[in-house]
Motif scaffolding. Sequence first.
Motif, mmCIF file in Angstrom:
data_model
loop_
_atom_site.group_PDB
_atom_site.id
_atom_site.type_symbol
_atom_site.label_atom_id
_atom_site.label_comp_id
_atom_site.label_asym_id
_atom_site.label_seq_id
_atom_site.Cartn_x
_atom_site.Cartn_y
_atom_site.Cartn_z
ATOM 1 N N HIS A 2 0.835 -1.211 0.000
ATOM 2 C CA HIS A 2 0.000 0.000 0.000
ATOM 3 C C HIS A 2 0.863 1.251 0.000
ATOM 4 C CE1 HIS A 2 -2.551 3.163 1.718
ATOM 5 N NE2 HIS A 2 -3.507 2.567 1.052
ATOM 6 N N SER A 3 1.951 1.228 0.745
ATOM 7 C CA SER A 3 2.850 2.383 0.811
ATOM 8 C C SER A 3 3.445 2.695 -0.559
ATOM 9 C CB SER A 3 3.991 2.133 1.795
ATOM 10 O OG SER A 3 3.496 2.014 3.105
ATOM 11 N N ILE A 6 0.919 4.528 -2.727
ATOM 12 C CA ILE A 6 0.768 5.934 -2.339
ATOM 13 C C ILE A 6 1.956 6.754 -2.841
ATOM 14 C CG2 ILE A 6 0.779 7.498 -0.339
ATOM 15 C CD1 ILE A 6 -1.910 6.218 -0.786
ATOM 16 N N ALA A 10 1.829 9.825 -5.470
ATOM 17 C CA ALA A 10 2.392 11.140 -5.131
ATOM 18 C C ALA A 10 3.391 11.578 -6.200
ATOM 19 C CB ALA A 10 3.057 11.093 -3.764
ATOM 20 N N ARG A 41 6.162 7.493 3.170
ATOM 21 C CA ARG A 41 4.748 7.271 2.852
ATOM 22 C C ARG A 41 3.836 8.357 3.414
ATOM 23 N NH1 ARG A 41 5.775 2.842 6.518
ATOM 24 N NH2 ARG A 41 4.895 3.361 8.543
ATOM 25 N N ASN A 42 4.240 8.998 4.513
ATOM 26 C CA ASN A 42 3.378 10.008 5.127
ATOM 27 C C ASN A 42 3.310 11.305 4.322
ATOM 28 O OD1 ASN A 42 2.692 8.272 7.274
ATOM 29 N ND2 ASN A 42 4.579 8.796 8.313
ATOM 30 N N ALA A 45 1.372 10.584 1.175
ATOM 31 C CA ALA A 45 -0.080 10.580 1.389
ATOM 32 C C ALA A 45 -0.618 12.001 1.487
ATOM 33 C CB ALA A 45 -0.420 9.791 2.654
ATOM 34 N N ASP A 46 0.150 12.898 2.079
ATOM 35 C CA ASP A 46 -0.263 14.306 2.159
ATOM 36 C C ASP A 46 -0.351 14.927 0.773
ATOM 37 O OD1 ASP A 46 -0.253 14.024 4.919
ATOM 38 O OD2 ASP A 46 1.679 15.055 5.183
ATOM 39 N N VAL A 48 -0.902 13.371 -2.094
ATOM 40 C CA VAL A 48 -2.051 12.799 -2.778
ATOM 41 C C VAL A 48 -3.346 13.415 -2.238
ATOM 42 C CG1 VAL A 48 -3.371 10.676 -3.184
ATOM 43 C CG2 VAL A 48 -0.871 10.667 -3.371
ATOM 44 N N ALA A 49 -3.435 13.542 -0.928
ATOM 45 C CA ALA A 49 -4.647 14.118 -0.327
ATOM 46 C C ALA A 49 -4.848 15.564 -0.756
ATOM 47 C CB ALA A 49 -4.556 14.025 1.196
#
Length: 54
Positions: A2-3, A6, A10, A41-42, A45-46, A48-49
């Motif tokens: 999953h990471s 993401i 990104a 990954r964090n 994710a930001d 992408v969000a």
Amino acid sequence: MHSRAIIDQAQGVLVVQFRCTPEDASPHLVELSQHSNRKLRNPAADVVASAVRG
């Protein structure tokens, strides 16, 4: 797994935003990760969000 998805998403967002290659987008993500002292990954994710929010 999953990471990785993401991170790839990104990179795609950064390719569009910066009009660069995926290879050029990777260092941007690494830099975000290092400056925020978080796992890659964090911030990915930001990114992408933020693209989803528009």
